[in-house]
Motif scaffolding. Structure first.
Motif, PDB file in Angstrom:
ATOM      1  N   GLU A   1      43.226  -2.640 -80.861  1.00 38.08           N
ATOM      2  CA  GLU A   1      44.096  -1.752 -80.021  1.00 38.08           C
ATOM      3  C   GLU A   1      43.764  -2.110 -78.709  1.00 38.08           C
ATOM      4  OE1 GLU A   1      44.885   2.049 -81.531  1.00 38.08           O
ATOM      5  OE2 GLU A   1      46.043   1.344 -83.489  1.00 38.08           O
ATOM      6  N   MET A   2      41.998  -1.756 -78.466  1.00 38.34           N
ATOM      7  CA  MET A   2      41.610  -1.648 -77.275  1.00 38.34           C
ATOM      8  C   MET A   2      41.603  -3.146 -76.566  1.00 38.34           C
ATOM      9  SD  MET A   2      41.519   1.551 -76.860  1.00 38.34           S
ATOM     10  CE  MET A   2      40.880   1.302 -74.978  1.00 38.34           C
ATOM     11  N   LEU A   3      41.806  -4.145 -77.323  1.00 38.18           N
ATOM     12  CA  LEU A   3      41.456  -5.366 -76.632  1.00 38.18           C
ATOM     13  C   LEU A   3      42.743  -5.921 -76.164  1.00 38.18           C
ATOM     14  CD1 LEU A   3      39.654  -7.284 -79.659  1.00 38.18           C
ATOM     15  CD2 LEU A   3      38.967  -6.836 -76.975  1.00 38.18           C
ATOM     16  N   ALA A   4      44.128  -5.287 -76.151  1.00 34.80           N
ATOM     17  CA  ALA A   4      45.369  -5.315 -75.314  1.00 34.80           C
ATOM     18  C   ALA A   4      45.047  -5.682 -73.768  1.00 34.80           C
ATOM     19  CB  ALA A   4      46.436  -4.236 -75.608  1.00 34.80           C
ATOM     20  N   ASP A   5      46.032  -6.576 -73.326  1.00 34.69           N
ATOM     21  CA  ASP A   5      45.779  -6.765 -72.013  1.00 34.69           C
ATOM     22  C   ASP A   5      46.122  -5.775 -71.089  1.00 34.69           C
ATOM     23  OD1 ASP A   5      45.386  -9.568 -72.744  1.00 34.69           O
ATOM     24  OD2 ASP A   5      47.490 -10.105 -72.437  1.00 34.69           O
ATOM     25  N   ASP A   6      46.413  -4.767 -71.233  1.00 37.77           N
ATOM     26  CA  ASP A   6      46.739  -3.740 -70.437  1.00 37.77           C
ATOM     27  C   ASP A   6      45.667  -2.546 -70.586  1.00 37.77           C
ATOM     28  OD1 ASP A   6      47.749  -2.830 -72.923  1.00 37.77           O
ATOM     29  OD2 ASP A   6      49.377  -1.545 -71.849  1.00 37.77           O
ATOM     30  N   ARG A   7      44.531  -2.927 -71.350  1.00 36.31           N
ATOM     31  CA  ARG A   7      43.387  -2.141 -71.552  1.00 36.31           C
ATOM     32  C   ARG A   7      42.242  -2.586 -70.952  1.00 36.31           C
ATOM     33  NH1 ARG A   7      44.898   1.638 -76.888  1.00 36.31           N
ATOM     34  NH2 ARG A   7      46.983   2.257 -76.456  1.00 36.31           N
ATOM     35  N   ILE A   8      41.155  -1.725 -71.151  1.00 34.94           N
ATOM     36  CA  ILE A   8      39.795  -2.167 -70.803  1.00 34.94           C
ATOM     37  C   ILE A   8      38.957  -1.847 -71.828  1.00 34.94           C
ATOM     38  CG2 ILE A   8      37.752  -1.583 -69.589  1.00 34.94           C
ATOM     39  CD1 ILE A   8      39.679  -0.987 -67.036  1.00 34.94           C
ATOM     40  N   LEU A   9      38.082  -2.785 -72.226  1.00 37.37           N
ATOM     41  CA  LEU A   9      36.957  -2.633 -73.350  1.00 37.37           C
ATOM     42  C   LEU A   9      35.778  -3.571 -72.701  1.00 37.37           C
ATOM     43  CD1 LEU A   9      37.369  -3.013 -77.034  1.00 37.37           C
ATOM     44  CD2 LEU A   9      35.475  -3.286 -76.006  1.00 37.37           C
ATOM     45  N   ARG A  10      34.744  -2.802 -72.585  1.00 38.44           N
ATOM     46  CA  ARG A  10      33.416  -3.417 -71.988  1.00 38.44           C
ATOM     47  C   ARG A  10      32.327  -2.935 -73.159  1.00 38.44           C
ATOM     48  NH1 ARG A  10      33.420  -6.573 -67.810  1.00 38.44           N
ATOM     49  NH2 ARG A  10      31.856  -5.269 -66.568  1.00 38.44           N
ATOM     50  N   ILE A  11      31.618  -3.892 -73.286  1.00 37.86           N
ATOM     51  CA  ILE A  11      30.520  -3.703 -74.317  1.00 37.86           C
ATOM     52  C   ILE A  11      29.117  -3.791 -73.564  1.00 37.86           C
ATOM     53  CG2 ILE A  11      31.558  -4.394 -76.244  1.00 37.86           C
ATOM     54  CD1 ILE A  11      30.339  -6.907 -76.164  1.00 37.86           C
TER      55      ILE A  11
ATOM     56  N   GLY B   1      39.553   1.860 -72.087  1.00 38.15           N
ATOM     57  CA  GLY B   1      40.149   2.570 -71.170  1.00 38.15           C
ATOM     58  C   GLY B   1      41.620   2.174 -71.375  1.00 38.15           C
ATOM     59  N   ILE B   2      42.588   3.309 -71.048  1.00 44.42           N
ATOM     60  CA  ILE B   2      43.851   3.143 -71.244  1.00 44.42           C
ATOM     61  C   ILE B   2      44.664   3.488 -70.037  1.00 44.42           C
ATOM     62  CG2 ILE B   2      45.931   3.811 -72.545  1.00 44.42           C
ATOM     63  CD1 ILE B   2      44.018   4.612 -74.873  1.00 44.42           C
ATOM     64  N   GLU B   3      45.398   2.665 -69.335  1.00 45.61           N
ATOM     65  CA  GLU B   3      46.244   2.918 -68.164  1.00 45.61           C
ATOM     66  C   GLU B   3      47.019   3.940 -68.363  1.00 45.61           C
ATOM     67  OE1 GLU B   3      48.710   0.560 -64.689  1.00 45.61           O
ATOM     68  OE2 GLU B   3      48.212  -0.597 -66.599  1.00 45.61           O
ATOM     69  N   GLN B   4      47.253   4.983 -67.403  1.00 41.83           N
ATOM     70  CA  GLN B   4      47.947   6.025 -67.404  1.00 41.83           C
ATOM     71  C   GLN B   4      48.774   6.273 -66.158  1.00 41.83           C
ATOM     72  OE1 GLN B   4      48.518   8.238 -70.236  1.00 41.83           O
ATOM     73  NE2 GLN B   4      47.004   7.102 -71.264  1.00 41.83           N
ATOM     74  N   TYR B   5      49.981   6.668 -66.178  1.00 39.54           N
ATOM     75  CA  TYR B   5      50.447   7.192 -64.686  1.00 39.54           C
ATOM     76  C   TYR B   5      50.585   6.028 -63.633  1.00 39.54           C
ATOM     77  CZ  TYR B   5      49.785  11.732 -66.283  1.00 39.54           C
ATOM     78  OH  TYR B   5      50.004  13.143 -67.056  1.00 39.54           O
ATOM     79  N   ASP B   6      51.139   4.823 -64.279  1.00 40.66           N
ATOM     80  CA  ASP B   6      51.328   3.584 -63.449  1.00 40.66           C
ATOM     81  C   ASP B   6      50.122   3.069 -62.932  1.00 40.66           C
ATOM     82  OD1 ASP B   6      54.073   3.381 -63.715  1.00 40.66           O
ATOM     83  OD2 ASP B   6      54.361   4.877 -62.078  1.00 40.66           O
TER      84      ASP B   6
ATOM     85  N   LEU C   1      42.733   6.037 -59.025  1.00 45.17           N
ATOM     86  CA  LEU C   1      42.525   7.173 -58.184  1.00 45.17           C
ATOM     87  C   LEU C   1      41.777   8.030 -59.099  1.00 45.17           C
ATOM     88  CD1 LEU C   1      45.787   7.583 -56.298  1.00 45.17           C
ATOM     89  CD2 LEU C   1      43.853   6.472 -55.495  1.00 45.17           C
ATOM     90  N   THR C   2      41.934   8.306 -60.443  1.00 49.04           N
ATOM     91  CA  THR C   2      41.272   9.251 -61.151  1.00 49.04           C
ATOM     92  C   THR C   2      40.985   8.712 -62.688  1.00 49.04           C
ATOM     93  OG1 THR C   2      42.693  10.824 -60.234  1.00 49.04           O
ATOM     94  CG2 THR C   2      41.917  11.492 -62.532  1.00 49.04           C
ATOM     95  N   VAL C   3      39.892   9.232 -63.176  1.00 49.95           N
ATOM     96  CA  VAL C   3      39.281   9.034 -64.639  1.00 49.95           C
ATOM     97  C   VAL C   3      39.475  10.174 -65.435  1.00 49.95           C
ATOM     98  CG1 VAL C   3      37.820   8.169 -66.301  1.00 49.95           C
ATOM     99  CG2 VAL C   3      37.963   6.993 -64.246  1.00 49.95           C
ATOM    100  N   MET C   4      40.498  10.233 -66.465  1.00 42.76           N
ATOM    101  CA  MET C   4      40.322  11.681 -67.256  1.00 42.76           C
ATOM    102  C   MET C   4      39.933  11.128 -68.701  1.00 42.76           C
ATOM    103  SD  MET C   4      44.575  11.796 -68.290  1.00 42.76           S
ATOM    104  CE  MET C   4      44.668  11.955 -69.869  1.00 42.76           C
ATOM    105  N   LEU C   5      39.691  12.196 -69.458  1.00 39.01           N
ATOM    106  CA  LEU C   5      39.166  12.145 -70.708  1.00 39.01           C
ATOM    107  C   LEU C   5      39.135  13.296 -71.459  1.00 39.01           C
ATOM    108  CD1 LEU C   5      36.084  13.499 -71.154  1.00 39.01           C
ATOM    109  CD2 LEU C   5      35.552  11.734 -69.530  1.00 39.01           C
TER     110      LEU C   5
END
Length: 188
Positions: A45-55, A69-74, A112-116
């Motif tokens: 799921e994290m390998l989707a084009d609109d996500r980030i996966l760094r190892i 990472g998952i993009e939120q709020y445009d 502008l922001t990272v949330m978790l």
């Protein structure tokens, strides 16, 4: 150690990343990814084009940690999900390096922001087993760490608690929400 993007055509690294996810969460969040199949589903799921996966890879090209990472709020906000370091290697700066790399990745995308969310499923903070509907901000401001809960790691990385979700993981098991401003080029 080096940090790179994971690609869908790297099955051995995908398998390693999934296993680390299962192993790292089994003690404190055993329901998160209980099996290798669950871990593989999350990695894919994290390998989707609109996500980030760094190892993070060690000198032998073995996965020792990863961050998603998952993009939120445009794209103004990115959710850091998940951060995982191989058990036995935690506390050696791998997580810190992954978070710093992730912040740079999202900064380059205009975030502008990272949330978790950092769940407390096993009573490792003073926010567990308490009524968070009564004086929630007082309880948040007085939070105590009873057992290496990761909220303090994130605080050291510049994140602040911006809220809680009471009972997110069952009665008395909150999700602690944290955020950090990502400096833009104008801020630097």
């Amino acid at each position: 150690m080096k940090i790179i993007s994971l690609a869908s055509d790297q099955p051995a690294l995908i398998q390693q990343a999934a296993q680390i996810l299962v192993d790292a969460f089994k003690d404190h969040s055993p329901e998160a990814w209980p099996t290798l199949a669950d871990g593989l589903t999350e990695v894919h799921e994290m390998l989707a084009d609109d996500r980030i996966l760094r190892i993070a890879l060690d000198e032998n090209e073995i996965v020792i940690g990863w961050i998603g990472g998952i993009e939120q709020y445009d794209g103004h906000v990115w959710e850091l999900h998940p951060l995982v370091v191989k058990p036995g290697l935690q506390g050696n700066g791998i997580g810190r390096a992954l978070v710093q790399d992730f912040e740079e990745q999202v900064r380059m995308r205009g975030a502008l922001t990272v949330m978790l969310g950092t769940d407390d499923e096993d009573n490792r903070t003073s926010l567990s087993n308490t009524d968070l509907y009564v004086e929630p901000w007082k309880k948040i401001s007085e939070i105590k760490n009873f057992g290496r809960h990761p909220f303090e790691f994130y605080q050291k990385m510049g994140y602040c608690i911006t809220g809680v979700v009471p009972d997110a993981n069952g009665a008395g098991k909150p999700d602690i929400l944290m955020s950090k401003k990502i400096p833009t080029k104008q801020d630097q």
